[in-house]
Design a protein around this motif. Sequence first.
Motif, mmCIF file in Angstrom:
data_model
loop_
_atom_site.group_PDB
_atom_site.id
_atom_site.type_symbol
_atom_site.label_atom_id
_atom_site.label_comp_id
_atom_site.label_asym_id
_atom_site.label_seq_id
_atom_site.Cartn_x
_atom_site.Cartn_y
_atom_site.Cartn_z
ATOM 1 N N SER A 100 0.975 -1.150 0.045
ATOM 2 C CA SER A 100 0.119 0.242 -0.047
ATOM 3 C C SER A 100 0.737 1.309 -0.002
ATOM 4 N N LEU A 101 1.895 1.190 0.747
ATOM 5 C CA LEU A 101 3.030 2.358 0.786
ATOM 6 C C LEU A 101 3.431 2.642 -0.551
ATOM 7 N N SER A 102 3.655 1.579 -1.060
ATOM 8 C CA SER A 102 4.336 1.627 -2.640
ATOM 9 C C SER A 102 3.694 2.233 -3.796
ATOM 10 N N LEU A 103 2.190 1.630 -3.416
ATOM 11 C CA LEU A 103 1.311 2.214 -4.415
ATOM 12 C C LEU A 103 1.114 3.715 -4.373
ATOM 13 N N ILE A 104 1.260 4.109 -2.950
ATOM 14 C CA ILE A 104 1.138 5.748 -2.827
ATOM 15 C C ILE A 104 2.156 6.247 -3.199
ATOM 16 N N TYR A 105 3.430 5.921 -2.995
ATOM 17 C CA TYR A 105 4.492 6.554 -3.722
ATOM 18 C C TYR A 105 4.603 6.559 -5.217
ATOM 19 N N GLU A 106 4.624 5.654 -5.509
ATOM 20 C CA GLU A 106 4.416 5.563 -7.173
ATOM 21 C C GLU A 106 3.204 6.516 -7.906
ATOM 22 N N ASN A 107 2.049 6.313 -7.418
ATOM 23 C CA ASN A 107 1.071 6.982 -8.023
ATOM 24 C C ASN A 107 1.221 8.443 -7.933
ATOM 25 N N CYS A 108 1.770 8.661 -6.746
ATOM 26 C CA CYS A 108 2.036 10.297 -6.232
ATOM 27 C C CYS A 108 3.107 10.892 -7.475
ATOM 28 N N ALA A 109 4.199 9.920 -7.562
ATOM 29 C CA ALA A 109 5.208 10.421 -8.672
ATOM 30 C C ALA A 109 4.367 10.420 -10.087
ATOM 31 N N LEU A 110 3.613 9.695 -10.532
ATOM 32 C CA LEU A 110 3.119 9.668 -11.787
ATOM 33 C C LEU A 110 2.153 10.754 -11.783
ATOM 34 N N PHE A 111 1.422 10.802 -10.786
ATOM 35 C CA PHE A 111 0.448 12.132 -10.743
ATOM 36 C C PHE A 111 1.187 13.581 -11.324
ATOM 37 N N SER A 112 2.265 13.500 -10.283
ATOM 38 C CA SER A 112 3.271 14.928 -10.459
ATOM 39 C C SER A 112 3.548 15.077 -11.903
ATOM 40 N N ASP A 113 3.999 13.907 -12.476
ATOM 41 C CA ASP A 113 4.371 14.174 -13.830
ATOM 42 C C ASP A 113 3.158 14.735 -14.784
ATOM 43 N N LEU A 114 2.223 13.817 -14.782
ATOM 44 C CA LEU A 114 0.871 14.215 -15.607
ATOM 45 C C LEU A 114 0.395 15.676 -15.046
ATOM 46 N N TYR A 115 0.545 16.033 -14.002
ATOM 47 C CA TYR A 115 -0.098 17.369 -13.738
ATOM 48 C C TYR A 115 0.779 18.343 -14.141
ATOM 49 N N LEU A 116 2.064 18.304 -14.022
ATOM 50 C CA LEU A 116 3.137 19.254 -14.408
ATOM 51 C C LEU A 116 3.140 19.315 -16.011
ATOM 52 N N ARG A 117 3.049 18.190 -16.787
ATOM 53 C CA ARG A 117 2.680 18.320 -17.967
ATOM 54 C C ARG A 117 1.594 18.871 -18.813
ATOM 55 N N TYR A 118 0.494 18.355 -17.930
ATOM 56 C CA TYR A 118 -0.925 18.597 -18.510
ATOM 57 C C TYR A 118 -1.779 19.244 -17.597
ATOM 58 N N PRO A 119 -1.224 20.504 -16.852
ATOM 59 C CA PRO A 119 -2.113 21.201 -15.867
ATOM 60 C C PRO A 119 -3.160 21.871 -16.429
ATOM 61 N N ASP A 120 -3.384 22.339 -17.581
ATOM 62 C CA ASP A 120 -4.675 22.737 -18.102
ATOM 63 C C ASP A 120 -5.777 21.700 -18.404
ATOM 64 N N VAL A 121 -5.411 20.698 -18.825
ATOM 65 C CA VAL A 121 -6.230 19.751 -19.013
ATOM 66 C C VAL A 121 -6.854 18.889 -17.739
ATOM 67 N N THR A 122 -5.849 19.037 -16.627
ATOM 68 C CA THR A 122 -6.385 18.527 -15.579
ATOM 69 C C THR A 122 -7.356 19.040 -14.907
ATOM 70 N N GLU A 123 -6.924 20.416 -15.012
ATOM 71 C CA GLU A 123 -7.795 21.436 -14.135
ATOM 72 C C GLU A 123 -8.966 21.562 -14.797
ATOM 73 N N SER A 124 -9.198 21.228 -15.969
ATOM 74 C CA SER A 124 -10.431 21.412 -16.748
ATOM 75 C C SER A 124 -11.178 20.188 -16.489
ATOM 76 N N LEU A 125 -10.652 18.942 -16.250
ATOM 77 C CA LEU A 125 -11.157 17.690 -15.999
ATOM 78 C C LEU A 125 -11.948 18.105 -14.365
#
Length: 215
Positions: A100-125
């Motif tokens: 469970s700890l690993s899933l939090i770490y890994e998904n947090c990293a993936l979200f950070s990448d996605l949000y930084l690269r697609y901030p406008d699309v993410t906020e639109s959603l």
Amino acid sequence: MKRSHVWTLAFVTICTSSIVVGASSVSGYLKSFKAKRLIQQDIIKSLSSYQNQHRKQEDMLKLLYDAMYGVLRSSFLNLETAGFTMSSPFPKDEPQTLDSLSLIYENCALFSDLYLRYPDVTESLYKKFKWADFIDVIKKSIQFCSERKEVFDSGNEHGKLLHLAMQELKLVPKSPEYKNPYRKVISTPNQKNVKKREKKKLPRGPYLSKLKTEL
């Protein structure tokens, strides 16, 4: 790799942790985490292939975020059930807690990448689907990862990625030099008129290149 295979891999990546034999220590887990990050980078590259297909990009991000929300929410519930707190030691002898700890770490990293690269699309959603619960669990995850420091130390690339995401989410003040080149800047009519009236061309100064958030 075919796009369909990439997206199958994306959901497997979100829903399963990188725990392998030898990952029962922090140093062992970091090796698994870095390997998982390489897979996540392939997902990011595949998503960028939809650069001129805004609707498709939005649909894919929504599917990824929906899956991420469910995984993060259940992972925190598992940690709470196990009595795992912010100050608990690395759960090397507790495979379910470590998962469970690993899933939090890994998904947090993936979200950070996605949000930084697609901030406008993410906020639109977020606005379109009223994702208050999703944003809450994301902020909880980022703050959790920031305080644990086992993976996201301020001195490594993972910690730097997280700090950029925290600035973008306004969880910490933005540094004077911070700028996300992936975010669209909309010029107002007044700004356009000012540019037209400029007679002298000012010399170009330094500028920030696109964010290098990982690897």
